[in-house]
Design a protein around this motif. Sequence first.
Motif, PDB file in Angstrom:
ATOM      1  N   GLU A 138       0.731  -1.075  -0.208  1.00 52.61           N
ATOM      2  CA  GLU A 138      -0.043   0.025   0.131  1.00 52.61           C
ATOM      3  C   GLU A 138       0.944   1.285  -0.130  1.00 52.61           C
ATOM      4  O   GLU A 138       0.512   2.099  -0.773  1.00 52.61           O
ATOM      5  CB  GLU A 138      -0.848   0.283   1.337  1.00 52.61           C
ATOM      6  CG  GLU A 138      -1.911   1.203   1.264  1.00 52.61           C
ATOM      7  CD  GLU A 138      -3.040   1.158   2.236  1.00 52.61           C
ATOM      8  OE1 GLU A 138      -3.533   2.151   2.619  1.00 52.61           O
ATOM      9  OE2 GLU A 138      -2.936  -0.034   2.945  1.00 52.61           O
ATOM     10  N   ASP A 142       0.672   3.912  -2.802  1.00 52.13           N
ATOM     11  CA  ASP A 142       0.651   5.414  -2.569  1.00 52.13           C
ATOM     12  C   ASP A 142       1.538   6.372  -3.240  1.00 52.13           C
ATOM     13  O   ASP A 142       1.379   7.453  -3.553  1.00 52.13           O
ATOM     14  CB  ASP A 142       0.212   5.808  -1.011  1.00 52.13           C
ATOM     15  CG  ASP A 142      -1.158   4.941  -0.608  1.00 52.13           C
ATOM     16  OD1 ASP A 142      -1.900   4.870  -1.398  1.00 52.13           O
ATOM     17  OD2 ASP A 142      -1.053   4.816   0.469  1.00 52.13           O
ATOM     18  N   GLU A 145       1.817   6.667  -6.904  1.00 51.77           N
ATOM     19  CA  GLU A 145       0.591   7.779  -7.541  1.00 51.77           C
ATOM     20  C   GLU A 145       0.113   7.212  -8.747  1.00 51.77           C
ATOM     21  O   GLU A 145      -0.500   7.875  -9.614  1.00 51.77           O
ATOM     22  CB  GLU A 145       0.820   9.180  -7.503  1.00 51.77           C
ATOM     23  CG  GLU A 145       1.474   9.742  -6.316  1.00 51.77           C
ATOM     24  CD  GLU A 145       2.049  11.221  -6.431  1.00 51.77           C
ATOM     25  OE1 GLU A 145       1.764  11.657  -7.431  1.00 51.77           O
ATOM     26  OE2 GLU A 145       2.279  11.735  -5.431  1.00 51.77           O
TER      27      GLU A 145
END
Length: 412
Positions: A138, A142, A145
């Motif tokens: 995760e 993140d 992007e």
Amino acid sequence: MSESMIEVRGLSKKFCHNLKRSLWYGVKDIGSELIGSKKERNTLRKDEFWALKDVDFDIKRGELFGLIGPNGAGKTTLLKLLSGIIKPDQGEIIVRGKLQALIALGAGFNPILTGRENIYVNGAVLGFSKTEMDQLIEEIQDFSEIGDFLDMPVRSYSSGMHVRLGFSVAVNLRPDILLVDEVLAVGDAAFKRKARNKMMELLHSGISVLFVSHSLALITSLTSQCMYLKRGLVEAIGPSETVTSQYLNDSLIEYKATESTPEYYMTSAYLTTPEFIVENVLFFDDTGNICNEFSSFDDLKIRFEFRCKKPMENISFALSIRDQVNDVIISSSKLSNLKQSLSGSVAIECTIIRNNLREGWYHLGFYAADLYGPLYKSHSVSSFKILGDMATIEKSVSSLGYVIMDTQWHTE
């Protein structure tokens, strides 16, 4: 004594200029290795050359170690040897801990697999378990992007997405040793800032880093020890300030520079208009005397004298400072923007507070423009010299910044 994370002893690697002969040598060496009769060769066969020869160095735990040298010096070969991509012909490499290389970002991705699957494959290669990767996935997503594209095949990614995912995987797997080769400029402007911040976080987290760069300012500011390679040989190894100074001096010899201003910089302005004429550029020391030699940390006052043959309004000015090998050290577009009309003889002054330039010659560029376009532009309107060395400069990111302030304006 701090533990060595990388130990290199007598490392040598040779290549062959001739492709066909190189292939033949490769087949012979593989055959010799298979039957157990391969011996280390200290002599070169026809068309062979040493890309690296007898390289020795250590990188301690938590140390930021720099690597510099001209193109063809052997830097990339050394990184490939440390990464295990190629094998040495002689010598020994000892690596303790997980090693991650930020060299060719995303080069190992399988285009058929999704981004998520490639992340797990990269983690497995580095020895991470699936459970460990589940905890990191995760964070990697993140940071990159790329959103829902993580579950699409990598072959459908744009080049920017490919690089962003590669960088995200490399920096978020928390290696013990990081090899960094000029990868601080990835993605768009916003992601570049994010990437640099992440790199600074890693550099201060206690991991060992081998940092390769042509930017001597970055090497001097970020690393404590440095190695200078030239034609496969170790020219110098030691404190970064000392080693980078030697590299600059060698570069001056290569460019046939002298104590006087190099001929390259004596050329006149390459853009000028008849209405705007630069008549003089002067340097002043702390006592107000004209000079062109300063010590590191001296205030450096610069006075530009020019003449406007007709009234001019909204003139903006900028300056640049280049070092001995033509790298831009300072570039400012915020010197001034005068609203009042200028005509006749005009003088402007600015002061660089406590310059932190290293020893050597520097070359001052000057730029002027009004609302209709450039009036004057030159890479070298004048030159000055810095005496002394950089040994006392604190190592921090702030030492990369140069402040131009106390600007005074005079209309004569």
